[in-house]
Write a protein that holds these residues in place. Sequence first.
Motif, short mmCIF file in Angstrom:
data_model
loop_
_atom_site.label_atom_id
_atom_site.label_comp_id
_atom_site.label_asym_id
_atom_site.label_seq_id
_atom_site.Cartn_x
_atom_site.Cartn_y
_atom_site.Cartn_z
N GLN A 24 45.91 33.48 47.22
CA GLN A 24 44.79 34.42 47.34
C GLN A 24 43.51 33.69 47.75
O GLN A 24 42.72 34.21 48.52
CB GLN A 24 44.59 35.18 46.02
CG GLN A 24 43.42 36.14 46.01
CD GLN A 24 43.52 37.25 47.07
OE1 GLN A 24 44.58 37.52 47.63
NE2 GLN A 24 42.40 37.89 47.34
N HIS A 77 41.31 42.27 30.50
CA HIS A 77 41.89 42.93 31.67
C HIS A 77 41.00 42.73 32.89
O HIS A 77 41.46 42.46 33.99
CB HIS A 77 42.07 44.42 31.37
CG HIS A 77 42.49 45.25 32.55
ND1 HIS A 77 43.76 45.25 33.05
CD2 HIS A 77 41.78 46.07 33.36
CE1 HIS A 77 43.84 46.06 34.10
NE2 HIS A 77 42.65 46.58 34.31
N LYS A 80 41.23 39.14 33.99
CA LYS A 80 42.51 38.95 34.66
C LYS A 80 42.40 39.41 36.11
O LYS A 80 42.88 38.76 37.03
CB LYS A 80 43.62 39.71 33.93
CG LYS A 80 44.96 39.69 34.62
CD LYS A 80 46.02 40.42 33.80
CE LYS A 80 47.07 41.01 34.71
NZ LYS A 80 46.98 42.44 34.93
N GLY A 81 41.74 40.54 36.31
CA GLY A 81 41.54 41.10 37.65
C GLY A 81 40.72 40.21 38.54
O GLY A 81 41.10 39.91 39.68
N SER A 84 42.40 36.94 39.37
CA SER A 84 43.48 37.20 40.31
C SER A 84 42.94 37.38 41.73
O SER A 84 43.53 36.88 42.69
CB SER A 84 44.21 38.46 39.84
OG SER A 84 45.19 38.81 40.73
N SER A 85 41.82 38.06 41.85
CA SER A 85 41.22 38.31 43.17
C SER A 85 40.72 37.05 43.85
O SER A 85 40.60 37.01 45.07
CB SER A 85 40.05 39.29 43.03
OG SER A 85 40.54 40.56 42.65
N ASP B 14 35.80 42.53 43.44
CA ASP B 14 36.72 43.35 44.24
C ASP B 14 35.98 44.21 45.25
O ASP B 14 36.49 44.46 46.34
CB ASP B 14 37.60 44.21 43.33
CG ASP B 14 38.63 43.37 42.59
OD1 ASP B 14 39.20 43.86 41.60
OD2 ASP B 14 38.85 42.22 43.00
N SER B 68 41.83 51.92 37.60
CA SER B 68 41.25 51.76 36.26
C SER B 68 39.75 51.56 36.31
O SER B 68 39.28 50.47 36.58
CB SER B 68 41.83 50.53 35.56
OG SER B 68 43.22 50.53 35.65
N SER B 97 45.68 46.83 39.78
CA SER B 97 46.22 45.50 39.51
C SER B 97 47.55 45.61 38.78
O SER B 97 48.26 44.62 38.62
CB SER B 97 45.22 44.70 38.67
OG SER B 97 44.92 45.42 37.50
N GLU B 98 47.88 46.82 38.34
CA GLU B 98 49.10 46.99 37.55
C GLU B 98 50.17 47.77 38.29
O GLU B 98 49.91 48.86 38.82
CB GLU B 98 48.76 47.66 36.21
CG GLU B 98 47.90 46.73 35.36
CD GLU B 98 47.40 47.39 34.09
OE1 GLU B 98 47.73 46.87 33.01
OE2 GLU B 98 46.70 48.41 34.18
N LYS B 118 46.71 45.13 43.72
CA LYS B 118 45.66 44.11 43.88
C LYS B 118 46.24 42.73 43.62
O LYS B 118 47.16 42.60 42.81
CB LYS B 118 44.55 44.38 42.87
CG LYS B 118 43.64 45.52 43.23
CD LYS B 118 42.61 45.68 42.12
CE LYS B 118 41.38 46.37 42.60
NZ LYS B 118 40.35 46.37 41.55
N PRO B 119 45.70 41.68 44.22
CA PRO B 119 44.59 41.72 45.18
C PRO B 119 45.01 42.29 46.54
O PRO B 119 46.08 41.94 47.05
CB PRO B 119 44.17 40.25 45.30
CG PRO B 119 45.26 39.43 44.74
CD PRO B 119 46.10 40.31 43.88
N VAL B 120 44.15 43.15 47.07
CA VAL B 120 44.44 43.83 48.33
C VAL B 120 44.40 42.81 49.47
O VAL B 120 43.55 41.93 49.51
CB VAL B 120 43.42 44.96 48.55
CG1 VAL B 120 43.61 45.62 49.90
CG2 VAL B 120 43.54 46.00 47.44
#
Lengths: 150, 172
Positions: A24, A77, A80-81, A84-85, B14, B68, B97-98, B118-120
Amino acid sequence: MEVDQLQRSFLEYTNSLFRFLDGQFGQLQLLQDESNPEFVFEVVSLFFEDSERILNDLTLALDQQNVDFKKIDAHVHQFKGSSSSIGAQRVRNACIAFRNFCEGQNVEACRRCLQQVKQEYLLVKTKLEALLRLEQQILAAGGVIPMLDS
Amino acid sequence: MEFHVLAVDDSIIDRKLIERLLKTSSYQVTAVESGVKALEFLGLLDDENTNTHVQKAVEVNLIITDYSMPSVTGYDLLRKIKESAMLKDIPVVIMSSENIPSRINNCLEQGAEEFFLKPVQQSDVNKLRPHLMRGKCRTQNQQNIINKRKPLEECLSPDRTRPRFNDFELVQ
């Protein structure tokens, strides 16, 4: 230092980061071009700010008399997002582990998880800062940031 | 043909990412941080009666939203758009993301065109074009009807050139 040398250092360093940053991050680098020369720097800066805010919120939340595990889970959460991005896979994995412990509602275990997440974050932060510094050096020396093989 | 995408995500990282991805495809982007802000932008916040919907000055050709989000989720947003007489034909894409099959199915059943994990990626954004082309076609027809103009007789034809039309004076 010569541009060649700097570019080689940059590529070597990037390759050494594969444990900390996954594909990523490479995608982010591909989105940087002449029209958006600061893109990676901007995203990484936002990540640092956002992460530090979340870590503060988590520390506070775990310090409360009555710990709100739902809130903690929501924060983790989020983290984590964002990790991850940006491709910070070790931070992301630490967050996944953290969420599992949240379900167990064990305050001590959660505090340990928070320490783990913090550690991983600081590690990747150091790596990213070093990488961005190398980029700046290349640009200052009049070179271009080399593209990586995807 | 210029396309305008409304991106909705409560994560600042994002939002930045999706904005950049959309811009590489030369789309115009408005990025908002919540479902509430999205409803506001679309003119869906105040009026209950969708027949008196106030036409926005800026046309939206596609909405891409995170699932979300606090308060108004991406799913809530999707439903509100599909329930609106004026906006129901705007394609909606959900990001999450899920990877939860029931979540994906619910969104698709409610009318979402795509569901991106995600990630897109750039490859996901490349999938938006056909939805945008279709959406633009339909909303132009609707606006023609409101303005009591002749409906477009043809919209998209790969072989012939597209019909040219002037900017509309939108109904207030």
